[in-house]
Design an enzyme around this catalytic site. Structure first.
Site, mmCIF file in Angstrom:
data_model
loop_
_atom_site.group_PDB
_atom_site.id
_atom_site.type_symbol
_atom_site.label_atom_id
_atom_site.label_comp_id
_atom_site.label_asym_id
_atom_site.label_seq_id
_atom_site.Cartn_x
_atom_site.Cartn_y
_atom_site.Cartn_z
ATOM 1 N N TRP A 123 41.041 62.418 46.188
ATOM 2 C CA TRP A 123 40.846 61.722 47.471
ATOM 3 C C TRP A 123 41.288 62.755 48.500
ATOM 4 C CZ3 TRP A 123 44.086 59.749 51.473
ATOM 5 C CH2 TRP A 123 43.488 58.794 52.297
ATOM 6 N N ASN A 130 48.412 65.282 42.236
ATOM 7 C CA ASN A 130 48.317 64.144 43.139
ATOM 8 C C ASN A 130 49.505 64.229 44.088
ATOM 9 O OD1 ASN A 130 47.754 61.761 44.415
ATOM 10 N ND2 ASN A 130 48.667 60.460 42.836
ATOM 11 N N GLY A 131 49.238 64.182 45.389
ATOM 12 C CA GLY A 131 50.306 64.262 46.376
ATOM 13 C C GLY A 131 49.954 65.305 47.434
ATOM 14 N N GLU A 184 37.340 46.602 56.339
ATOM 15 C CA GLU A 184 37.469 47.593 55.258
ATOM 16 C C GLU A 184 36.321 47.530 54.262
ATOM 17 O OE1 GLU A 184 40.976 47.397 52.806
ATOM 18 O OE2 GLU A 184 41.093 45.245 52.962
HETATM 19 C C1 AGP Z 1 44.290 45.907 51.664
HETATM 20 O O1 AGP Z 1 43.019 45.289 51.433
HETATM 21 C C2 AGP Z 1 44.182 47.410 51.716
HETATM 22 N N1 AGP Z 1 43.591 47.894 50.533
HETATM 23 C C3 AGP Z 1 45.453 48.091 52.144
HETATM 24 O O2 AGP Z 1 45.690 47.712 53.477
HETATM 25 C C4 AGP Z 1 46.718 47.772 51.331
HETATM 26 O O3 AGP Z 1 47.120 46.436 51.560
HETATM 27 C C5 AGP Z 1 47.846 48.717 51.802
HETATM 28 O O4 AGP Z 1 47.430 50.037 51.556
HETATM 29 C C6 AGP Z 1 49.176 48.451 51.101
HETATM 30 O O5 AGP Z 1 49.034 48.687 49.729
HETATM 31 P P1 AGP Z 1 50.219 48.190 48.756
HETATM 32 O O6 AGP Z 1 50.279 46.693 48.878
HETATM 33 O O7 AGP Z 1 49.818 48.662 47.396
HETATM 34 O O8 AGP Z 1 51.495 48.825 49.228
#
Ligand code: AGP
Length: 595
Positions: A75, A99-100, A478
């Site tokens: 990504w 990753n990171g 999204e």
């Molecule tokens: C939610 O539909 C998104 N994919 C995104 O906002 C997500 O909630 C956010 O990245 C937090 O992720 P987490 O709950 O795994 O910490």
């Protein structure tokens, strides 16, 4: 986020690696690659685009037949998605995936690697050149010397042609799991660990592992041996298939009743809430999270303040971690996270602990970083959530917050017994009400057709209706890529109403919170400017162009859990009509493990 996979066994590595990468696809990616050791030579293939592109390239390769290999879904952070920037990256006898983010990669390149021939724009390539530069015959020493120079977050899997039986793993801040049993497997998350694994190791920060097919050695970064705790963890595939659903997201929308019931049942037994939380009555409570988890926190604030009469601050994790928060030992910090690996939320947790605050995680993935580093943890039992857009985990988070508030109110005696028993009864019925709310899908499909060509949408609400608006707006954005905003209904007239013009779509969430008359005024204000009004409401009195009557909630304070349902379905069907990649929306990742 990037995904890492590794295999060290007796079968051909390529099929396992490709299957593992497919299991990591839901994390979001834009390129993929694998490397295998074959006759003491490392062969690799990497491609921009989907795993299918990589698979077809591999069909032309007959030289990748080893039983040890690593793979990666990228990504993009540093460098655009291209074949060259895809992982693995190679230098000398070493090949690695990462990753990171290596935050000091530019300084390291300047100081140590001026003469190196870089093939990519990535920060990752700095690491493999450094390892090669430190190498004088001992792999793990070269790796240890290198990782001590790196700043930032990194999980890495590394191959070396001089040690063709071993995969080296390193972990700092980005998760990495190792499964052992009939074969050894490595993965960024449990869904890609071999189904033949019978033991799971969760690497901790500052660890290096040397993974052979039948034994693993753990060291710290100073190469002191670590006698690592095994967790007898039946891994299995955490995955399930889509079944009769066209997308994981729709499947998970329909799994919400059982996800909520499992979560409630795991803490509510015989009318008593057994929450593993020990904390005295605080001065203030912080709720910290990102995205949908943050929106669950907005709902939690309302619930906590109504039941506990304690001020609650809901903070965006990426802000909280850098604002030197006023958290202290008298202000518990609740971190909400589906994945338990979100970098900003994990950093916020660590910041809260530095301030001496008691920390409570509300997490869906067992053994994740936030789950293991929180002082106490409440698990949502939503099961594996594959779609990037969360639904069932969000609903389970709401139920966890309801339970926590009721538990605290009972413990600190801040609410009437009758009110608490009504709410506890509501918990028991919650999953049934959510199931009933799912009955609106046919009406939603018809409404979705009216949104398919929309460019803008506005969600407005008051109190819990605003918490619903925030989450509903994110869902639409999204997965359908329609621009959308959530607004406190009473705030629209302070500026944003200037954007309302004939035909603008406005979704008004009318919560059963005694504010319907005010909501009606706000609806009239935007209607007077030509907006098309869709009202989500539990009553029939709302004047709107279209009313979506949701099933009644088990308690007015839990209406968020039912009113979000039609809006999850709306975002799904609009995205479907627009031909979007619903389970893997562009630019998004399931768990954002970088800043
Ligand atoms: C939610 O539909 C998104 N994919 C995104 O906002 C997500 O909630 C956010 O990245 C937090 O992720 P987490 O709950 O795994 O910490």
């Amino acid at each position: 986020m990037c995904g890492i996979i590794g295999y060290n066994g007796v079968s051909s590595a390529v099929p396992f690696l490709i299957d593992g990468l497919k299991r990591l696809e839901y994390r979001g990616y834009d390129s993929a690659g694998i490397a295998v050791i074959s006759n003491r030579n490392i062969r690799q293939e990497k491609k921009k685009g989907r795993i299918a592109v990589l698979s077809s390239a591999l069909k032309k390769r007959d030289d990748m037949c080893g039983t040890i290999g690593i793979g990666h879904t990228r990504w993009a952070t540093h460098g655009s998605p291209t074949d060259e920037n895809a992982h693995p990256h190679k230098s000398g006898k070493f090949t690695l995936v990462h990753n990171g983010i290596i935050e000091n990669h530019k300084e390291l390149k300047e100081k140590y690697l001026k003469l190196c021939d870089f093939k990519s724009e990535t920060d990752t390539e700095t690491a493999v050149h450094l390892i090669n530069r430190h190498y004088s015959g001992n792999c793990i020493e070269a790796i240890a010397q290198t990782v001590k120079l790196l700043e930032g977050s990194f999980a890495m899997a590394i191959l070396c042609e001089d040690e063709p039986e071993t995969i080296f793993c390193v972990r700092k801040a980005s998760p990495l799991l190792i499964g052992t049993g009939e074969e050894a497997s490595i993965a960024s998350d449990i869904s890609a660990i071999s189904s033949k694994a019978d033991t799971l190791y969760r690497m901790a920060d500052g660890e290096i592992a040397a993974v052979k097919k039948d034994c693993i050695e753990f060291y710290d970064f100073n190469l002191n041996k670590i006698d690592k705790e095994r967790s007898e963890f039946s891994v299995g595939y955490a995955h399930t298939e889509k079944g009769e659903f066209d997308h994981y997201m729709l499947k998970e929308i329909y799994e919400q009743p059982e996800a909520v019931k499992r979560t409630v049942d795991s803490y509510l037994q015989n009318d008593t809430l057994n929450m593993p939380i020990k904390t005295d009555k605080p001065e203030r409570i912080y709720i910290v999270a990102c995205g949908s988890a943050y929106h669950a926190g907005l709902a939690g604030k309302l619930f906590f303040e109504q039941l506990l009469s304690i001020p609650v601050s809901v903070e965006i994790a990426s802000e909280f971690r850098y604002c030197s928060p006023l958290a202290n030992k008298k202000t518990p910090v609740i971190i909400i996270s589906q994945s338990g690996e979100t970098a900003d939320s994990l950093a916020a947790l660590r910041e809260a602990k530095k301030k001496g605050a008691p920390t409570i995680g509300i997490v869906n993935v067992p053994e994740s970083s936030i789950a293991t580093e929180s002082d106490s943890v409440i698990y949502t039992k939503a099961g594996t959530e594959i779609a990037v857009a969360t639904t069932k985990a969000y609903s389970a988070q709401l139920s966890a917050l309801y339970m926590l508030a009721i538990f605290f109110a009972e413990k600190w005696q801040t609410a009437e017994k009758k009110q608490l028993s009504d709410l506890t009864e509501g918990l028991r019925k919650l999953h049934i009400c959510i199931k009933n709310a799912l009955g609106c899908e046919e009406q939603i499909k018809e409404i979705a057709a009216r949104f398919a060509d929309t460019e803008h949408a506005y969600f407005i609400g008051r109190g819990s209706g605003y918490a619903v608006a925030a989450e509903a707006s994110l869902k639409l954005k999204e997965i359908s890529y329609i621009h959308s905003e959530a607004y406190a209904a009473g705030e629209m007239k302070h500026g944003t109403i200037s954007l309302i013009e004939p035909g603008t779509k406005v979704i008004a969430i009318c919560a059963p919170n005694g504010l319907n008359a005010k909501m009606q005024s706000n609806i009239d204000e935007v209607k007077a400017r030509g907006a098309e009004i869709f009202a989500v409401t539990c009553t029939h009195e709302t004047k709107a162009d279209t009313c979506i009557i949701t099933a009644e909630a088990p308690h007015p304070m839990m209406s968020i859990s039912t009113q979000i349902i039609p809006l999850q379905l709306l975002s799904y069907h609009v995205a479907r009509l627009r031909g979007c990649d619903i389970d893997k929306p562009r630019n998004l990742a399931k768990s954002v493990t970088v800043e």
